[in-house]
Design a protein around this motif. Sequence first.
Motif, PDB file in Angstrom:
ATOM      1  N   PRO A 196     -21.413  90.025  19.352  1.00  0.00           N
ATOM      2  CA  PRO A 196     -20.997  88.468  19.026  1.00  0.00           C
ATOM      3  C   PRO A 196     -19.789  88.275  18.393  1.00  0.00           C
ATOM      4  CG  PRO A 196     -22.509  89.397  17.158  1.00  0.00           C
ATOM      5  CD  PRO A 196     -22.308  90.630  18.187  1.00  0.00           C
ATOM      6  N   ILE A 197     -18.993  87.025  18.992  1.00  0.00           N
ATOM      7  CA  ILE A 197     -17.902  86.543  18.521  1.00  0.00           C
ATOM      8  C   ILE A 197     -17.569  85.498  18.621  1.00  0.00           C
ATOM      9  CG2 ILE A 197     -16.542  88.739  19.975  1.00  0.00           C
ATOM     10  CD1 ILE A 197     -15.832  86.500  22.116  1.00  0.00           C
ATOM     11  N   GLU A 198     -16.554  84.697  17.743  1.00  0.00           N
ATOM     12  CA  GLU A 198     -16.526  83.203  17.657  1.00  0.00           C
ATOM     13  C   GLU A 198     -14.882  83.114  18.128  1.00  0.00           C
ATOM     14  OE1 GLU A 198     -16.966  81.654  13.775  1.00  0.00           O
ATOM     15  OE2 GLU A 198     -19.213  82.354  13.838  1.00  0.00           O
ATOM     16  N   ALA A 199     -14.845  82.771  19.538  1.00  0.00           N
ATOM     17  CA  ALA A 199     -13.706  82.339  20.259  1.00  0.00           C
ATOM     18  C   ALA A 199     -13.751  80.969  21.009  1.00  0.00           C
ATOM     19  CB  ALA A 199     -13.235  83.443  21.058  1.00  0.00           C
ATOM     20  N   VAL A 237     -15.202  78.224  22.783  1.00  0.00           N
ATOM     21  CA  VAL A 237     -16.682  78.081  23.065  1.00  0.00           C
ATOM     22  C   VAL A 237     -17.334  79.262  23.348  1.00  0.00           C
ATOM     23  CG1 VAL A 237     -16.053  77.982  25.622  1.00  0.00           C
ATOM     24  CG2 VAL A 237     -18.043  76.491  24.993  1.00  0.00           C
ATOM     25  N   ASN A 286     -19.061  82.823  22.896  1.00  0.00           N
ATOM     26  CA  ASN A 286     -19.764  83.561  21.519  1.00  0.00           C
ATOM     27  C   ASN A 286     -20.356  85.131  21.695  1.00  0.00           C
ATOM     28  OD1 ASN A 286     -22.014  83.379  23.403  1.00  0.00           O
ATOM     29  ND2 ASN A 286     -22.776  81.289  22.223  1.00  0.00           N
ATOM     30  N   ARG A 287     -19.848  85.582  23.032  1.00  0.00           N
ATOM     31  CA  ARG A 287     -20.139  86.772  23.166  1.00  0.00           C
ATOM     32  C   ARG A 287     -19.056  87.828  23.992  1.00  0.00           C
ATOM     33  NH1 ARG A 287     -25.884  88.440  25.999  1.00  0.00           N
ATOM     34  NH2 ARG A 287     -24.667  87.686  28.002  1.00  0.00           N
ATOM     35  N   TYR A 334     -19.900  82.303  27.072  1.00  0.00           N
ATOM     36  CA  TYR A 334     -20.613  81.540  26.298  1.00  0.00           C
ATOM     37  C   TYR A 334     -22.162  81.671  26.809  1.00  0.00           C
ATOM     38  CZ  TYR A 334     -22.988  77.026  25.442  1.00  0.00           C
ATOM     39  OH  TYR A 334     -23.829  76.030  24.937  1.00  0.00           O
ATOM     40  N   ARG A 367     -26.094  80.576  26.135  1.00  0.00           N
ATOM     41  CA  ARG A 367     -27.005  79.761  25.450  1.00  0.00           C
ATOM     42  C   ARG A 367     -28.471  80.078  25.572  1.00  0.00           C
ATOM     43  NH1 ARG A 367     -27.136  73.140  25.230  1.00  0.00           N
ATOM     44  NH2 ARG A 367     -28.858  73.087  23.811  1.00  0.00           N
TER      45      ARG A 367
END
Length: 339
Positions: free
Chosen positions: A248-251, A253, A255-256, A298, A300
Amino acid sequence: MIRFTFFRLLPIVAMFMVGLDAFAADEVDYRPNVHGTIRSRFEVATESGDYRFQVRNARVSIDGMVAPSINYYINTDFCDRGKIKILDVWARMRIMQGLSIQAGQFRMPFGVDPFRGPNSYYFANRSFIGKDVCNVRAVGAKLSYDFSEIPLLVEFGAFNPTTIGDHSGWNKSLAFAGKATYTLGNVKLSTGVQSVIPDSIRANLIDGCVSWSANRWIVEGEYMYKHYTNSSHKPCHAYNFFASYSMPIEAGVFNRLSFQGRFDGMTAHSNGKRNDDGVLITDNPPRNRVTVGATISYYRSKNLFVDLRANYECYFYHHDAVTTPDTGDKAVVELVLRF
């Protein structure tokens, strides 16, 4: 006469059993589901310096239920490198608990990597197993039985031996395929057999695959053997080994982030169609390939995500071979959107 009567009664018995099953079924949502996959890419052939843009896939599928025990699936690619292709059209009926029959046009039940679609690829380009050795859709029917006592799924089908582009011809022989999949915790074991006759020479295939997935990892190895009858061509051995690790990442939009590596190869392979002299030739020369890549996503759900993928492929040929941009080293950047 007895045989003829049996085949006349079989659909009636099946409909009766389905009717009983439907009577006891829960409420079903009959609204169709529509999904799509858009895959656009930019490629560079590193040996020649040639490049190209492509819309590799623009697939739209519709699936749903028409009765508690009857469902359907239609899958069309509206832009496979600029061409429209009708891929899957089938209906499936549950005869009894665990047992179903499926009829129409679909992939023959054989192999693991060949069953992946553009929305489930780990790499920009398919393995040699999935693209060259066993890329077979056919028109026919199959039976599937999902054992309730053990995690085992068994499938077997009979099909036209001819191309899916023409359903009107009559045939003297059929193509066959069967597959068994057993799940043991994080490990999935699969094996199968296939017998096809693309021209007039039958080819028989055997496949085995082991997949392991846990937490962020998936590791898989698959081997396929293809034998041509009457010593028409040397047998082909093909193999595919790959691993993928995600985190998991935060970059923005996204997230992976995931990383992939693959080693695949094949010996000399014929597609089973004779040349003008009536003999089989080698359509795919023996070769190996190493592929490395990374994908930022991204995500979902399995039907709503975006992948931005970069791959580099390095080919190793067993003998002197003339390569093209399609069959030589290349770098690929592609955008995959699933909805």
